[in-house]
Enzyme design. Structure first.
Site, mmCIF file in Angstrom:
data_model
loop_
_atom_site.group_PDB
_atom_site.id
_atom_site.type_symbol
_atom_site.label_atom_id
_atom_site.label_comp_id
_atom_site.label_asym_id
_atom_site.label_seq_id
_atom_site.Cartn_x
_atom_site.Cartn_y
_atom_site.Cartn_z
ATOM 1 N N CYS A 2 55.251 -0.063 61.731
ATOM 2 C CA CYS A 2 54.278 -0.529 62.718
ATOM 3 C C CYS A 2 53.379 -1.543 62.018
ATOM 4 C CB CYS A 2 53.417 0.635 63.204
ATOM 5 S SG CYS A 2 54.368 1.975 63.890
ATOM 6 N N ARG A 27 56.710 -6.456 63.209
ATOM 7 C CA ARG A 27 56.806 -5.086 62.674
ATOM 8 C C ARG A 27 56.906 -4.060 63.788
ATOM 9 N NH1 ARG A 27 55.413 -4.452 57.431
ATOM 10 N NH2 ARG A 27 54.934 -2.273 57.832
ATOM 11 N N TRP A 74 55.892 0.478 66.622
ATOM 12 C CA TRP A 74 57.356 0.571 66.699
ATOM 13 C C TRP A 74 57.627 2.060 66.784
ATOM 14 C CZ3 TRP A 74 61.204 -2.861 67.357
ATOM 15 C CH2 TRP A 74 62.513 -2.416 67.180
ATOM 16 N N ASN A 100 50.783 4.074 60.051
ATOM 17 C CA ASN A 100 52.148 3.540 59.940
ATOM 18 C C ASN A 100 52.881 4.466 58.980
ATOM 19 O OD1 ASN A 100 54.488 2.044 59.732
ATOM 20 N ND2 ASN A 100 53.653 0.661 58.180
ATOM 21 N N GLY A 101 53.995 5.074 59.455
ATOM 22 C CA GLY A 101 54.770 5.967 58.580
ATOM 23 C C GLY A 101 55.189 7.212 59.336
ATOM 24 N N GLU A 478 83.072 -4.656 56.293
ATOM 25 C CA GLU A 478 81.672 -5.056 56.519
ATOM 26 C C GLU A 478 81.311 -6.253 55.631
ATOM 27 O OE1 GLU A 478 79.474 -4.749 58.589
ATOM 28 O OE2 GLU A 478 77.620 -5.297 57.574
ATOM 29 N N LYS A 482 79.931 -9.760 57.124
ATOM 30 C CA LYS A 482 78.664 -10.366 56.685
ATOM 31 C C LYS A 482 78.883 -11.805 56.235
ATOM 32 C CE LYS A 482 75.739 -8.384 57.808
ATOM 33 N NZ LYS A 482 76.386 -7.421 58.599
ATOM 34 N N GLU A 485 79.874 -14.168 59.223
ATOM 35 C CA GLU A 485 78.893 -14.453 60.285
ATOM 36 C C GLU A 485 77.748 -15.335 59.790
ATOM 37 O OE1 GLU A 485 76.632 -11.236 62.023
ATOM 38 O OE2 GLU A 485 76.919 -10.001 60.278
ATOM 39 N N HIS A 501 101.834 -5.053 51.788
ATOM 40 C CA HIS A 501 102.624 -5.139 53.037
ATOM 41 C C HIS A 501 102.381 -6.464 53.745
ATOM 42 C CE1 HIS A 501 103.752 -0.954 52.597
ATOM 43 N NE2 HIS A 501 102.479 -0.695 52.284
ATOM 44 N N LYS A 594 71.362 -11.667 68.181
ATOM 45 C CA LYS A 594 71.032 -10.411 67.508
ATOM 46 C C LYS A 594 71.564 -9.222 68.305
ATOM 47 C CE LYS A 594 69.456 -7.617 64.509
ATOM 48 N NZ LYS A 594 70.242 -7.475 63.278
#
Ligand code: AGP
Length: 599
Positions: A2, A27, A74, A100-101, A478, A482, A485, A501, A594
């Site tokens: 946050c 945030r 958040w 925040n936390g 992955e 990355k 993209e 193969h 996104k």
């Protein structure tokens, strides 16, 4: 994650705080609030959505205010709504706090306080702090009551508190969540991040874990928990605003790669704070699970693939993983007693939403792993397990990916224990290893420069191959995604056992091959694959948790199941630096969004 902004000093500060909160909306932005200390009162205003909505309420306030605390949220505990927005007050609006936390022991504290007659207005973990201060004020002054409260809570926190009887004073505590003082001529700012006050001062004092501060602008003191005074360096921050939003990093992606220890830790803390028997499933429900469908897209799909290995190994349960775009068109003879799990950072991916609707129509119980509380996918799910990364700004997903694995691995261990496949001692051993992840991740992050130098040697190539076996195979996929993209280069991930193969035909002199060599039963086989590609001229780069492989990019070894998470960070750095050397727009790569909210 946050955003907190607070001020005490000689300036009329309501607008200063609103402007500061707007600069911290990256945030979190699902609700915002402010407490103004004036006329011997604390006036608390809250609004859903962006800070602009709060500003409308603040503009209606008359008179000046020289001390206030503000927050943009958040959501982690409790859905996005006005009641759950910060600041939170005690029973009599004498105290106001922003946080925040995660307060890990909030449930037990809340029960004790309710037994003493405290009435809670929200579902948040944060509110217990206001009521604890109220309770401690019965025997202590504000400073000592605040310190006593900090001793009683456990978890990650950055907290600011006001008390109506001590106008102008802000008490602050910092532990594992960021809090920085902005030292201006006429007053002191407090914020989660420098951008909030950078236009007013570039003098920043970064609080450290365990610090408590007492602000009475323009003066401030910093103490430890025993109120022994501490001195902290006053830094001159010479960033422009945009750089400051990225925490001094060149791109949000690099900042978010470095945020992974924090997001993994926040996710682990929340899982622990909210720990039920195997996550929202009773033991009886868990025992009825005969199999699991794991469905997702892109990077989230790779997290699902990793989780498959963990669930099969530890929970000994059949798992079917599918991309959402394929799953929703398959004619599946659903097994009713299978659990359907969707994985999604945004919670708004159209393909994944469609797949969930199919599963629900078939009568399956739906669980989701998601980063955005209140998103469509969470509202469609019977149970949601949250990652706690805060907003992930860069299009390329990094911290959400590793936190998805934290949640899924945690679920697998809990399910395994609930199904009786893991003894308590083994469960504790594996879970303790999982909780070491933030520290282990930091050991990978310090290799950034070494990885950058390797990337500098290979960035001009046009074809990249990634190899892995077992749970490292999804990491090969992955790593390739990355790189594709953000650099727009051709990159492919293969199960290493498959290259003979066909795929080995593409290897030629100088083809970069990034091989994930995990310690364990398949290490020798991976090393043979490395020899095979090297014999055909590949420029081989190995990533390994085997310290004996001295020429590899090494990640620390703790448990075999942690190698995928730690090696993924190395591949994130590779993708990032190759894209940077290629001059790409790393945070906003071409053709991508996104969140893919169209099918
Ligand atoms: C990952 O780097 C990509 N941005 C993309 O593959 C993403 O993972 C995919 O679109 C799924 O998004 P979600 O996790 O928000 O559902």
């Amino acid at each position: 994650m946050c955003g907190i902004v607070a001020y005490s000093g000689k300036q009329d500060c309501a607008k200063l705080i609103i402007e500061g909160l707007k600069k911290l909306e990256y945030r979190g932005y699902d609700s915002a609030g402010i407490s103004l200390q004036k006329d011997n009162k604390i006036i608390t205003l809250k609004a859903l959505g962006r800070v602009d909505n709060l500003e409308i309420l603040v503009n209606k306030e008359k008179g000046q205010c020289f001390c206030a605390i503000g927050h943009t949220r958040w959501a982690t505990h409790g859905k996005p709504c006005v009641e759950n927005s910060h600041p939170h007050n005690d029973c009599h609006n004498q105290i106001s706090i922003v946080h925040n936390g995660i307060i890990e022991n909030y449930a037990s504290l809340k029960a004790e306080l309710e037994a003493k007659g405290h009435i809670f207005k929200s579902q948040t973990d944060t509110e217990v702090v206001a009521h604890l201060i109220e309770e401690n004020l019965k025997t202590l002054d504000f400073t000592h009551a605040f310190c006593q409260t900090i001793k009683q809570i456990r978890g990650a926190y950055a907290i600011c508190a006001l008390y109506v009887k001590e106008p102008g004073k802000i008490m602050v505590a910092k532990n594992q969540s960021p809090m920085v003082l902005g030292v201006a001529k006429e007053g002191v700012f407090l914020a989660s991040d420098v951008p909030a006050f950078l236009e007013h001062t570039n003098k920043a004092v970064f609080l450290e874990d365990g610090d408590i501060a007492q602000i009475e602008g323009p003066f401030y003191k910093i103490f430890d928990a025993e109120l022994k005074e501490q001195t902290r360096k006053v830094n001159e921050v010479n960033w422009d605003f945009t750089t400051a939003q990225k925490g001094g990093y060149a791109h949000f992606m690099l900042k978010e790669i470095h945020e992974q220890p924090q997001s993994a830790q926040d996710t682990l803390l929340t899982l622990k704070a909210g720990l039920k028997d195997s996550f929202g499933l009773t033991k009886e429900e868990a025992k009825k699970i005969k199999g699991i469908y794991l469905v997702a897209c892109g990077t989230a799909y790779h997290a699902a693939l990793c989780a498959k290995y963990m669930l099969e190994d530890y929970a000994q349960i059949p798992v079917e993983v599918e991309t959402a775009s394929e799953f929703k068109y398959r004619k599946i003879a659903f097994c009713k007693d299978w659990l359907f799990i969707a994985v999604s950072q945004s919670g708004e991916t159209a393909d994944t939403i469609a797949a969930i609707k199919n599963a629900k129509a078939a009568g399956l119980k739906v669980m989701s792993v998601c980063n955005v509380l209140g998103s469509t996918i969470t509202r469609l799910s019977d149970i949601t397990l949250y990652t706690h990364c805060g907003p992930e700004i860069s299009v390329a997903s990094t911290k959400a990916f590793t936190s998805q694995l934290v949640v899924l691995y945690s679920f697998a261990l809990n399910l395994s224990f609930a199904l009786g496949h893991l003894e308590k001692a083994s469960f504790d051993k594996f879970y303790t290893s999982l909780e070491k992840l933030p520290k282990l991740m930091k050991q990978v992050l310090v290799q950034e420069e070494k990885i950058k130098q390797i990337a500098k040697k290979i960035y001009a190539k046009n074809d990249f191959i990634f190899l892995g076996r077992n749970s490292a195979y999804p990491i090969a996929l992955e790593g390739a995604l990355k790189l594709k993209e953000i650099s727009y280069l051709h990159a492919e991930g293969f199960a290493a056992g498959e290259i003979k193969h066909g795929p080995i035909a593409v290897i030629e002199e100088g083809t970069p091959v990034l091989a994930l060599v995990a310690k364990g039963p398949l290490e020798e086989k991976m090393l043979s694959n490395c020899q095979e590609v090297k014999a055909r001229g590949a420029a081989l780069i190995t990533i390994s948790d085997d310290m004996a492989l001295t020429d590899a990019v090494q990640v620390p070894f703790e448990q075999e199941f942690l190698f995928p998470i730690l090696s993924a960070i190395v591949l994130q750095f590779f993708a990032y630096y190759i894209a940077v050397f290629r001059g790409r727009d790393v945070d906003r790569p071409r053709n991508l969004a996104k969140s893919v909210t169209v099918e």
